[in-house]
Design a protein around this motif. Structure first.
Motif, PDB file in Angstrom:
ATOM      1  N   ARG A   8      15.673  38.798  37.137  1.00  0.00           N
ATOM      2  CA  ARG A   8      14.885  39.720  36.333  1.00  0.00           C
ATOM      3  C   ARG A   8      13.577  39.057  35.980  1.00  0.00           C
ATOM      4  NH1 ARG A   8      17.234  42.316  30.716  1.00  0.00           N
ATOM      5  NH2 ARG A   8      15.299  43.369  30.147  1.00  0.00           N
ATOM      6  N   ASP A   9      12.472  39.769  36.026  1.00  0.00           N
ATOM      7  CA  ASP A   9      11.251  39.144  35.551  1.00  0.00           C
ATOM      8  C   ASP A   9      10.522  40.032  34.569  1.00  0.00           C
ATOM      9  OD1 ASP A   9       9.562  39.552  38.747  1.00  0.00           O
ATOM     10  OD2 ASP A   9       9.777  40.957  37.108  1.00  0.00           O
ATOM     11  N   THR A  10       9.867  39.381  33.646  1.00  0.00           N
ATOM     12  CA  THR A  10       9.141  40.070  32.586  1.00  0.00           C
ATOM     13  C   THR A  10       7.819  39.359  32.412  1.00  0.00           C
ATOM     14  OG1 THR A  10      11.183  40.571  31.458  1.00  0.00           O
ATOM     15  CG2 THR A  10       9.213  40.685  30.153  1.00  0.00           C
ATOM     16  N   CYS A 184      22.338  44.621  33.853  1.00  0.00           N
ATOM     17  CA  CYS A 184      22.586  43.424  33.040  1.00  0.00           C
ATOM     18  C   CYS A 184      24.027  43.372  32.580  1.00  0.00           C
ATOM     19  CB  CYS A 184      21.681  43.427  31.806  1.00  0.00           C
ATOM     20  SG  CYS A 184      20.096  42.706  32.124  1.00  0.00           S
ATOM     21  N   TRP A 192      16.531  35.098  34.306  1.00  0.00           N
ATOM     22  CA  TRP A 192      15.465  35.897  33.732  1.00  0.00           C
ATOM     23  C   TRP A 192      14.210  35.064  33.631  1.00  0.00           C
ATOM     24  CZ3 TRP A 192      16.494  39.104  28.682  1.00  0.00           C
ATOM     25  CH2 TRP A 192      15.417  39.960  28.451  1.00  0.00           C
ATOM     26  N   GLU A 194      10.517  34.671  32.550  1.00  0.00           N
ATOM     27  CA  GLU A 194       9.589  35.331  31.634  1.00  0.00           C
ATOM     28  C   GLU A 194       8.296  34.562  31.564  1.00  0.00           C
ATOM     29  OE1 GLU A 194      11.647  37.019  27.825  1.00  0.00           O
ATOM     30  OE2 GLU A 194      12.493  35.071  28.323  1.00  0.00           O
TER      31      GLU A 194
END
Lengths: 248, 342
Positions: A8-10, A184, A192, A194
């Motif tokens: 996941r990337d933010t 998730c 993840w 970020e």
């Protein structure tokens, strides 16, 4: 074996994780089905070469099945009528069916055991799932697709699934957030990436949170580890928070 | 795929658009211009003229040399800690010659324009023929544009399909004001557009076409009109490079003395990360632009020293807020809003 990993990337680009898993599994001798929706084959190939793996050679010997989403899309729109028996995996684009069944069939056929296969466990890698929503697939269809893939790859074939999604804090893209949150809850491992909350930094490109689900049934606490990282040309270095090379 | 968010009145993004096309002509690339707003021929008539190498380079060289010799002798007395830092270059120096320079006050000569092959697509002049490709529920304007691009790419051999063609050239595609109501898409008008996926599907197919051929594309979009932020997020994901232009016209920043040298800000939301794990990151993310009589420059934003006696709290806080927004620019890096308190 039989694990579902969510990348996941933010606020940053988590594709370095995809490149890592691709070369990792190929080097380990697994059969990989890579659904690459966002970039061309040559992009992955060039990066993989820097990481020491040749994608073209893997494709030749049947270890890698590569679905280049961009190319399939063009074939669907501008190509001639498709041959029977070789349906286009991105058929949902033409509006004839609103689910991702064709894509799932593609995955199932590529990873199914073929005669003469001596590869260790099959792996499905997807980059990235959020693109399917942009192309008109409903969030439920995307979740169904992942569910079917999990059943097929993780349970039946005892393989692994790794999927990349994008997410944002305060995102207004509700469909995407729905898919991401749902995934998730179903993941065994979440990586993840970020961007730093304090802004851009030259030496620390971001932080990665590793969330390991100990058990999906019992309400045990997940194990969470946080590291910061810096991406270099051939490699990514990880270090504990606050201890980047620039500071020490 | 270079995606530009237009500024409110479209003045500066249009300029950037024309620079892209002019550079194509000067480099000998073929051009494809598409628009629903202005006839492409009119756009092509208004391209800035390229500056002849020698005279401009000499000018720039003189300026830079003069600056350098002057500062060398001064040693700092108060802020002596900063002495050891390298000098900040606000504009590109003479020895980084990438591309050409243009004179905005002059128009490009028609002979130069005609020296390359020009293809154009003006939506309102296109025949309403059913496209041969499957439209997959896409807006028909977009579908026809895609078909036109695909036809040019395969006919002119930009995708390498013609082995006889010895000299391979690059196709520069410019699409103006995509997503505006003139293309038949209501994504800019309503909060819940009828067909929100048309734009994203279009971009995906365009991305496929660009990856498959030797072409580069600039798109300008009136992003300030798009209410639905989810679409902008998806669009950012699908583009390689995303830049937003914010002009100061009509906003309170126009009279803000801190911005008096500039006409607007450049927000770099995303930079391409192609064929590599890393991307080309510059030192700073604060960029501003200004339009001088002859030149449009993008420079690092540096604030003039705060010399006023009465420092008003309001402007300082406002500035602090906006600098945080500025330095957050790049989507590949981070966005920080709350954690810096100085």
């Amino acid at each position: 074996q039989g694990k579902f990993t969510l990348l996941r990337d933010t606020r940053t680009d988590g594709s370095f994780l995809v490149h890592h898993f691709l070369s990792f599994y190929l080097r380990a001798g697994c059969k990989v089905c890579f659904v690459a929706l966002l970039q061309s084959f040559s992009h992955y190939s060039i990066v993989a070469q820097k990481l020491g793996v040749s994608l073209a050679a893997a494709k030749e010997r049947g270890q890698l099945v590569f679905l280049e989403g961009l190319k399939s899309c063009l074939d669907l729109l501008f190509g001639e009528e498709e041959q029977p028996g070789q349906p286009n995996p991105l058929q949902f684009l033409s509006g004839s069916s609103c689910d991702l069944r064709a894509l799932f069939d593609f995955v199932r056929v590529s990873l199914g055991a073929a005669a003469g296969d001596s590869w260790k466990g099959p792996v499905l890698l997807v980059d990235d799932l959020s693109v399917l929503l942009s192309l008109g697939a409903a969030p439920v269809a995307v979740l169904d697709f992942i569910h079917y893939c999990r059943v097929c790859v993780c349970c039946q074939l005892k393989g692994n699934v790794v999927v990349l999604v994008h997410s944002n804090e305060d995102s207004e893209d509700e469909e995407n957030e729905l898919v991401v949150n749902s995934l998730c809850h179903h993941s065994d491992l979440i990586l993840w990436a970020e961007g730093l909350a304090t802004g851009f930094c030259k030496d620390v490109h971001g932080q990665i949170k590793i969330i390991k689900r100990l058990s999906l049934r019992q309400a045990e606490q997940d194990v969470v580890q946080i590291y910061q990282y810096k991406i270099q040309d051939r490699n990514v270095t990880f270090f504990a928070r606050g201890l980047s090379a620039a500071v020490l | 795929l270079f995606f530009t968010e237009e500024d409110k009145y479209g003045l500066y993004s249009n300029l950037l658009f024309k620079y892209f096309l002019a550079e194509g002509i000067v480099c000998g690339h073929d051009l494809f211009v598409a628009s629903a707003k202005e006839h492409p021929d009119n756009i092509l008539k208004e391209l800035p003229a390229p500056l002849l190498d020698d005279s401009y380079r000499k000018e720039l060289g003189d300026e830079a040399a003069a600056m350098k010799s002057e500062d060398f002798q001064d040693s700092m007395k108060i802020a002596w800690r900063y002495q050891n830092l390298p000098k900040m270059e606000t504009s590109p120096t003479t020895y980084t010659r990438f591309g050409h320079y243009y004179d905005v006050s002059k128009k490009m000569s028609p002979e130069l324009c005609q020296s390359v092959k020009l293809h154009s697509f003006y939506l309102h002049e296109e025949l309403p023929v059913e496209p041969k490709m499957k439209t997959c529920n896409m807006n028909s304007g977009y579908a026809r544009l895609l078909q036109s691009i695909q036809r040019i790419i395969s006919q002119e051999g930009f995708d390498g399909s013609d082995p006889q063609k010895k000299q391979r050239n690059v196709l520069r595609i410019g699409i103006q004001s995509l997503g505006s109501i003139l293309w038949g898409d209501d994504v800019c008008c309503s909060d819940a557009p009828e067909d929100p996926q048309s734009l994203t599907k279009f971009l995906y197919v365009l991305r496929g076409l660009l990856r498959k051929s030797l072409s580069a594309c600039i798109i300008t979009v009136p992003a300030h009109l798009i209410q639905n932020k989810a679409i902008m997020e998806r669009v950012t994901n699908l583009s390689d490079m995303v830049v937003g232009l914010e002009s100061f016209i009509g906003s309170e920043r126009e009279t803000n003395p801190l911005y008096k040298d500039y006409h607007g800000l450049v927000h770099v939301h995303q930079i391409p990360r192609l064929n590599s794990l890393i991307c080309d990151v510059s030192d700073t993310k604060d960029l501003a632009f200004r339009l001088k009589r002859k030149q449009f420059t993008i420079e690092r934003l540096h604030l003039p020293p705060d010399l006023s006696d009465t420092v008003s709290r309001a402007s300082k806080q406002d500035l602090a807020g906006s600098t945080k927004l500025l330095s957050s620019g790049c989507g590949a890096m981070a966005i920080g809003k709350k954690h810096l308190d100085f």
